[in-house]
Design an enzyme around this catalytic site. Structure first.
Site, short mmCIF file in Angstrom:
data_model
loop_
_atom_site.label_atom_id
_atom_site.label_comp_id
_atom_site.label_asym_id
_atom_site.label_seq_id
_atom_site.Cartn_x
_atom_site.Cartn_y
_atom_site.Cartn_z
N TYR A 194 -1.53 0.12 10.12
CA TYR A 194 -1.84 -0.61 8.51
C TYR A 194 -0.61 -0.54 7.80
O TYR A 194 -0.03 -1.36 7.19
CB TYR A 194 -3.13 0.03 8.18
CG TYR A 194 -3.17 -0.43 6.53
CD1 TYR A 194 -3.51 -1.50 6.38
CD2 TYR A 194 -3.47 0.71 5.51
CE1 TYR A 194 -3.50 -1.94 5.08
CE2 TYR A 194 -3.44 0.31 4.30
CZ TYR A 194 -3.60 -1.02 3.93
OH TYR A 194 -3.74 -1.51 2.74
N THR B 151 0.98 -1.30 -0.07
CA THR B 151 -0.11 0.20 -0.06
C THR B 151 0.79 1.16 -0.06
O THR B 151 2.05 1.30 0.57
CB THR B 151 -0.91 -0.02 1.24
OG1 THR B 151 -1.55 1.23 1.41
CG2 THR B 151 -0.28 -0.15 2.48
#
Ligand code: UDP
Length: 327
Positions: free
Chosen positions: A141, A117
């Site tokens: 995350y 990501t």
């Protein structure tokens, strides 16, 4: 036909990848615990319901299907939740991926495509991000995904695990043929929430912060169509199966849009107003995340075909109009 193990294949991105894999002549074997995915989205190959924490079931799946490669989508991916409960993200994402990688290596499956990501980059204040931008994640995350990238590099050096890492920007849209789309419980993503507000399924869309150092004060993101993203994965798989080795690619359109610009596009595509309320910043959000990379185009020949804002909103809107959506 070659089997590909697709973790998270019942989820939004993984299910679209399965469709594109099947169209390219592979058999996607879905491994998913259905914590956020949907059994109905598994349409293109066998399904094993299982958790990444369950090493014995992972070993059985590798022994039974002898996959040529793993595509690893299964993960927790919400910045807001990661801020509240970082341990959850480290456990599920990092320990889960460690189990999967060890099971793959133990079975001799040495090709691995990983969903990473742009959240691994952190907040770079106006810098357009390419694959060499230093990674300083600002939430658990992004940190968990960066840790898995490191893990892949270690397993590559020690065991020869070949890997392609894709760092996604904001994935949006739906299968244009209407077989698949985005549906989260609860929904937290901007475009489906906007469409829900337009449709009256929720009262309004809350704009999370309008005091960011961006042209209109709202966060800027780079949106990429889920089918374009899935096609990049199949190109990355081809790269690995040809023995070309490890690589890292950003996947974005290269264009940034503010929350207000996305709101305007949704109003214009649907020809309906979007009810909006102004809210404060959401913890963990970077001001702007935009890909400045052309590497996937240059190396894999990847060309996003549907990643314009109106097209992504049109496809998401069509999906959200289907009977059963939101139920
Ligand atoms: N956003 C917003 N209101 C919402 C949901 C999201 O203003 O109800 C903003 C969010 O702050 C971010 C952008 O929209 O800047 C995209 O958020 P999303 O959750 O879709 O994806 P993320 O960037 O977290 O992966």
């Amino acid at each position: 036909m070659d089997h590909i193990l697709v973790t998270g294949g019942a989820g939004y991105i993984g299910s679209h990848a399965c469709k594109v894999l099947a169209a390219a002549g592979f058999v996607p074997v879905v491994y998913d615990n259905l914590s956020t995915g949907w059994a109905e989205a598994v349409k293109y190959g066998p399904f094993v319901q299982g958790d990444l924490a369950d090493r014995a079931t992972l070993d059985e799946v590798f022994a039974r299907y002898r996959p040529k490669a793993v595509m690893h989508f299964a993960a927790l991916s919400l910045v807001g939740v990661a801020m509240q409960d970082p341990g959850l993200y480290w456990r599920a994402n990092v320990l889960g991926s460690l189990n999967l990688i060890e099971a793959a290596v133990a079975s001799g499956c040495m090709n691995f495509v990983f969903s990473s990501t742009c959240a691994t980059y952190g907040d770079h204040d106006g810098v357009v991000l390419d694959e060499d931008t230093p990674q300083h994640p600002i939430n658990a995350y992004g940190a968990s995904k960066r840790a898995i990238e490191d893990m892949l590099r270690n397993f590559s050096e020690s065991h020869g695990l070949a890997h392609v890492i894709f760092r996604y920007f904001n994935v949006a849209g739906a299968d244009p043929e209407g077989e698949l789309g985005e549906q989260h419980r609860p929904e937290t993503h901007l475009i489906p929430l906007m469409l829900d507000a337009i449709e009256g399924r929720r009262a309004a869309l809350t704009v999370f912060g309008s005091d960011y150092p961006t042209p209109d004060g709202t966060c800027v993101r780079d949106y990429v169509h889920v089918i374009d993203l899935a096609e990049a994965h199949v190109a990355g798989l081809g790269w690995l199966l040809q023995g070309k080795g490890n690589a890292v690619f950003n996947l974005g359109s290269g264009h940034g849009f503010s929350v207000r610009e996305v709101l305007q596009a949704a109003a214009s595509v649907t020809n309906r107003p979007v009810p909006v309320v102004e809210g404060g910043r959401r913890a963990g959000d970077a001001a702007a995340l935009v890909s400045g990379s052309t590497r996937a185009a240059a190396v894999l020949g990847w060309q996003p075909k549907r990643s314009t804002l109106p097209q992504m909103i049109r496809d998401a809107w069509a999906w959200s109009q289907k009977p059963g959506y939101g139920k």
